[in-house]
Design a protein around this motif. Sequence first.
Motif, PDB file in Angstrom:
ATOM      1  N   ARG A  85       0.819  -1.113   0.007  1.00  0.00           N
ATOM      2  CA  ARG A  85      -0.115   0.116   0.031  1.00  0.00           C
ATOM      3  C   ARG A  85       0.718   1.371  -0.138  1.00  0.00           C
ATOM      4  NH1 ARG A  85      -2.500  -2.066   4.311  1.00  0.00           N
ATOM      5  NH2 ARG A  85      -3.965  -3.794   3.599  1.00  0.00           N
ATOM      6  N   GLU A  86       1.944   1.241   0.992  1.00  0.00           N
ATOM      7  CA  GLU A  86       2.613   2.601   1.038  1.00  0.00           C
ATOM      8  C   GLU A  86       3.480   2.725  -0.386  1.00  0.00           C
ATOM      9  OE1 GLU A  86       4.961   2.165   4.517  1.00  0.00           O
ATOM     10  OE2 GLU A  86       3.134   2.147   6.024  1.00  0.00           O
ATOM     11  N   CYS A  87       4.017   1.486  -0.958  1.00  0.00           N
ATOM     12  CA  CYS A  87       4.810   1.926  -2.256  1.00  0.00           C
ATOM     13  C   CYS A  87       3.924   2.164  -3.531  1.00  0.00           C
ATOM     14  CB  CYS A  87       5.578   0.410  -2.399  1.00  0.00           C
ATOM     15  SG  CYS A  87       6.879   0.171  -1.373  1.00  0.00           S
ATOM     16  N   PHE A  88       2.589   1.447  -3.503  1.00  0.00           N
ATOM     17  CA  PHE A  88       2.070   1.594  -4.780  1.00  0.00           C
ATOM     18  C   PHE A  88       0.724   2.430  -4.894  1.00  0.00           C
ATOM     19  CE2 PHE A  88       4.416  -2.483  -4.921  1.00  0.00           C
ATOM     20  CZ  PHE A  88       5.451  -2.183  -6.050  1.00  0.00           C
ATOM     21  N   GLN A  89      -0.125   2.601  -3.700  1.00  0.00           N
ATOM     22  CA  GLN A  89      -1.208   3.236  -3.665  1.00  0.00           C
ATOM     23  C   GLN A  89      -1.132   4.557  -3.802  1.00  0.00           C
ATOM     24  OE1 GLN A  89      -4.000   1.519  -0.853  1.00  0.00           O
ATOM     25  NE2 GLN A  89      -4.569  -0.153  -2.335  1.00  0.00           N
ATOM     26  N   SER A  90      -0.038   5.038  -3.527  1.00  0.00           N
ATOM     27  CA  SER A  90       0.269   6.611  -3.496  1.00  0.00           C
ATOM     28  C   SER A  90       0.664   7.083  -5.019  1.00  0.00           C
ATOM     29  CB  SER A  90       1.180   7.045  -2.428  1.00  0.00           C
ATOM     30  OG  SER A  90       2.693   6.547  -2.929  1.00  0.00           O
ATOM     31  N   LEU A  91       0.773   5.995  -5.889  1.00  0.00           N
ATOM     32  CA  LEU A  91       1.265   6.387  -7.544  1.00  0.00           C
ATOM     33  C   LEU A  91       0.009   7.297  -8.123  1.00  0.00           C
ATOM     34  CD1 LEU A  91       3.128   3.072  -8.339  1.00  0.00           C
ATOM     35  CD2 LEU A  91       4.134   5.250  -7.687  1.00  0.00           C
ATOM     36  N   LYS A  92       0.496   8.179  -8.808  1.00  0.00           N
ATOM     37  CA  LYS A  92      -0.508   9.014  -9.481  1.00  0.00           C
ATOM     38  C   LYS A  92      -0.759   8.362 -11.020  1.00  0.00           C
ATOM     39  CE  LYS A  92      -0.432  11.971  -6.168  1.00  0.00           C
ATOM     40  NZ  LYS A  92      -1.542  11.399  -5.121  1.00  0.00           N
ATOM     41  N   THR A  93       0.382   7.651 -11.706  1.00  0.00           N
ATOM     42  CA  THR A  93       0.263   7.396 -13.081  1.00  0.00           C
ATOM     43  C   THR A  93      -0.908   6.275 -13.206  1.00  0.00           C
ATOM     44  OG1 THR A  93       2.475   7.946 -13.213  1.00  0.00           O
ATOM     45  CG2 THR A  93       1.477   6.582 -15.028  1.00  0.00           C
ATOM     46  N   PRO A  94      -1.032   5.152 -12.324  1.00  0.00           N
ATOM     47  CA  PRO A  94      -1.814   4.221 -12.539  1.00  0.00           C
ATOM     48  C   PRO A  94      -3.322   4.387 -12.590  1.00  0.00           C
ATOM     49  CG  PRO A  94      -0.282   3.595 -10.892  1.00  0.00           C
ATOM     50  CD  PRO A  94      -0.033   4.903 -11.219  1.00  0.00           C
ATOM     51  N   GLU A  95      -3.870   3.833 -13.214  1.00  0.00           N
ATOM     52  CA  GLU A  95      -5.585   4.266 -13.377  1.00  0.00           C
ATOM     53  C   GLU A  95      -5.892   3.492 -11.987  1.00  0.00           C
ATOM     54  OE1 GLU A  95      -7.450   2.248 -16.744  1.00  0.00           O
ATOM     55  OE2 GLU A  95      -6.080   3.705 -17.870  1.00  0.00           O
ATOM     56  N   ALA A  96      -5.833   2.292 -11.459  1.00  0.00           N
ATOM     57  CA  ALA A  96      -6.099   1.611 -10.365  1.00  0.00           C
ATOM     58  C   ALA A  96      -4.941   0.707  -9.732  1.00  0.00           C
ATOM     59  CB  ALA A  96      -7.369   0.714 -10.678  1.00  0.00           C
ATOM     60  N   VAL A  97      -5.234   0.611  -8.532  1.00  0.00           N
ATOM     61  CA  VAL A  97      -3.972  -0.202  -7.835  1.00  0.00           C
ATOM     62  C   VAL A  97      -4.649  -1.431  -6.892  1.00  0.00           C
ATOM     63  CG1 VAL A  97      -2.210  -0.374  -6.234  1.00  0.00           C
ATOM     64  CG2 VAL A  97      -2.265   1.362  -7.775  1.00  0.00           C
ATOM     65  N   THR A  98      -4.252  -2.483  -7.041  1.00  0.00           N
ATOM     66  CA  THR A  98      -4.929  -3.751  -6.350  1.00  0.00           C
ATOM     67  C   THR A  98      -3.732  -4.371  -5.423  1.00  0.00           C
ATOM     68  OG1 THR A  98      -6.811  -3.839  -7.741  1.00  0.00           O
ATOM     69  CG2 THR A  98      -6.361  -5.806  -6.424  1.00  0.00           C
ATOM     70  N   VAL A  99      -3.920  -4.755  -4.320  1.00  0.00           N
ATOM     71  CA  VAL A  99      -2.828  -5.193  -3.530  1.00  0.00           C
ATOM     72  C   VAL A  99      -3.644  -6.529  -2.954  1.00  0.00           C
ATOM     73  CG1 VAL A  99      -1.543  -5.135  -1.342  1.00  0.00           C
ATOM     74  CG2 VAL A  99      -1.884  -3.069  -2.677  1.00  0.00           C
ATOM     75  N   TYR A 100      -2.841  -7.637  -3.344  1.00  0.00           N
ATOM     76  CA  TYR A 100      -3.333  -8.964  -2.883  1.00  0.00           C
ATOM     77  C   TYR A 100      -2.354  -9.835  -2.772  1.00  0.00           C
ATOM     78  CZ  TYR A 100      -1.442 -10.637  -7.593  1.00  0.00           C
ATOM     79  OH  TYR A 100      -0.686 -10.778  -8.606  1.00  0.00           O
ATOM     80  N   THR A 101      -2.360 -10.972  -2.129  1.00  0.00           N
ATOM     81  CA  THR A 101      -1.259 -11.885  -1.649  1.00  0.00           C
ATOM     82  C   THR A 101      -1.514 -13.163  -2.151  1.00  0.00           C
ATOM     83  OG1 THR A 101       0.003 -12.499   0.208  1.00  0.00           O
ATOM     84  CG2 THR A 101      -2.218 -12.383   0.828  1.00  0.00           C
ATOM     85  N   ALA A 102      -0.596 -13.890  -2.406  1.00  0.00           N
ATOM     86  CA  ALA A 102      -0.490 -15.307  -2.624  1.00  0.00           C
ATOM     87  C   ALA A 102      -0.428 -16.244  -1.764  1.00  0.00           C
ATOM     88  CB  ALA A 102       0.866 -15.665  -3.784  1.00  0.00           C
ATOM     89  N   PHE A 103      -0.118 -15.617  -0.211  1.00  0.00           N
ATOM     90  CA  PHE A 103       0.094 -16.475   1.020  1.00  0.00           C
ATOM     91  C   PHE A 103      -0.785 -15.834   2.036  1.00  0.00           C
ATOM     92  CE2 PHE A 103       4.212 -16.543  -1.055  1.00  0.00           C
ATOM     93  CZ  PHE A 103       4.334 -17.673  -1.554  1.00  0.00           C
ATOM     94  N   PRO A 104      -1.929 -16.440   1.862  1.00  0.00           N
ATOM     95  CA  PRO A 104      -2.959 -15.761   3.134  1.00  0.00           C
ATOM     96  C   PRO A 104      -2.682 -15.762   4.813  1.00  0.00           C
ATOM     97  CG  PRO A 104      -3.853 -17.772   2.154  1.00  0.00           C
ATOM     98  CD  PRO A 104      -2.704 -17.510   1.429  1.00  0.00           C
ATOM     99  N   VAL A 105      -1.678 -16.693   4.879  1.00  0.00           N
ATOM    100  CA  VAL A 105      -1.458 -16.983   6.316  1.00  0.00           C
ATOM    101  C   VAL A 105      -0.361 -15.767   6.580  1.00  0.00           C
ATOM    102  CG1 VAL A 105       0.148 -18.535   7.826  1.00  0.00           C
ATOM    103  CG2 VAL A 105      -1.052 -19.386   5.842  1.00  0.00           C
ATOM    104  N   SER A 106      -1.002 -15.150   7.937  1.00  0.00           N
ATOM    105  CA  SER A 106      -0.197 -13.914   8.508  1.00  0.00           C
ATOM    106  C   SER A 106       0.416 -14.252   9.777  1.00  0.00           C
ATOM    107  CB  SER A 106      -1.120 -12.877   8.546  1.00  0.00           C
ATOM    108  OG  SER A 106      -2.328 -13.384   9.514  1.00  0.00           O
ATOM    109  N   THR A 107       1.636 -13.854   9.990  1.00  0.00           N
ATOM    110  CA  THR A 107       2.407 -13.964  11.062  1.00  0.00           C
ATOM    111  C   THR A 107       2.552 -12.581  11.796  1.00  0.00           C
ATOM    112  OG1 THR A 107       3.531 -15.688   9.935  1.00  0.00           O
ATOM    113  CG2 THR A 107       4.717 -14.725  11.856  1.00  0.00           C
ATOM    114  N   PRO A 108       2.128 -12.228  12.838  1.00  0.00           N
ATOM    115  CA  PRO A 108       2.305 -11.053  13.526  1.00  0.00           C
ATOM    116  C   PRO A 108       3.898 -10.731  13.588  1.00  0.00           C
ATOM    117  CG  PRO A 108       0.936 -12.694  14.960  1.00  0.00           C
ATOM    118  CD  PRO A 108       1.641 -13.472  13.747  1.00  0.00           C
ATOM    119  N   ILE A 109       4.152  -9.465  13.158  1.00  0.00           N
ATOM    120  CA  ILE A 109       5.569  -8.844  13.457  1.00  0.00           C
ATOM    121  C   ILE A 109       5.371  -7.520  14.085  1.00  0.00           C
ATOM    122  CG2 ILE A 109       6.405 -10.113  11.198  1.00  0.00           C
ATOM    123  CD1 ILE A 109       6.134  -7.397  10.038  1.00  0.00           C
TER     124      ILE A 109
END
Length: 118
Positions: A85-109
């Motif tokens: 989100r921090e790297c790509f959703q602030s971009l002005k050039t793309p029409e749309a940005v979607t963030v997804y993950t291939a690994f739905p398992v989350s580990t708290p950090i």
Amino acid sequence: MIKQYLTQAWAQLRQQPLISAVSIAGTALAIFLIMLVVMMQQVKVAPFAPESNRDRFLHVRWMSISNKNWEDGTSNGPMSAQTARECFQSLKTPEAVTVYTAFPVSTPISLPGQAATG
């Protein structure tokens, strides 16, 4: 000239049918495999329906981080949703940005100065 080639090929087929069949089958298999590899690559990147804008997509699957104290060392792995989100959703050039993950398992950090996220 072409007629002579065809006559010679037909004579060769009649004289040695097993070798001719193996040769024809090997050539057909080689052409098939090359076509299969090319088609698999085209399906990944060519704009086929239902997604006609596939050639305009940018997929970022992995990221690499390094630290000046690590010398030449790096750490490679999937990108977190927060980082994406921090790297790509602030971009002005793309029409749309979607963030997804291939690994739905989350580990708290936990990051310095922030609460643990998962």
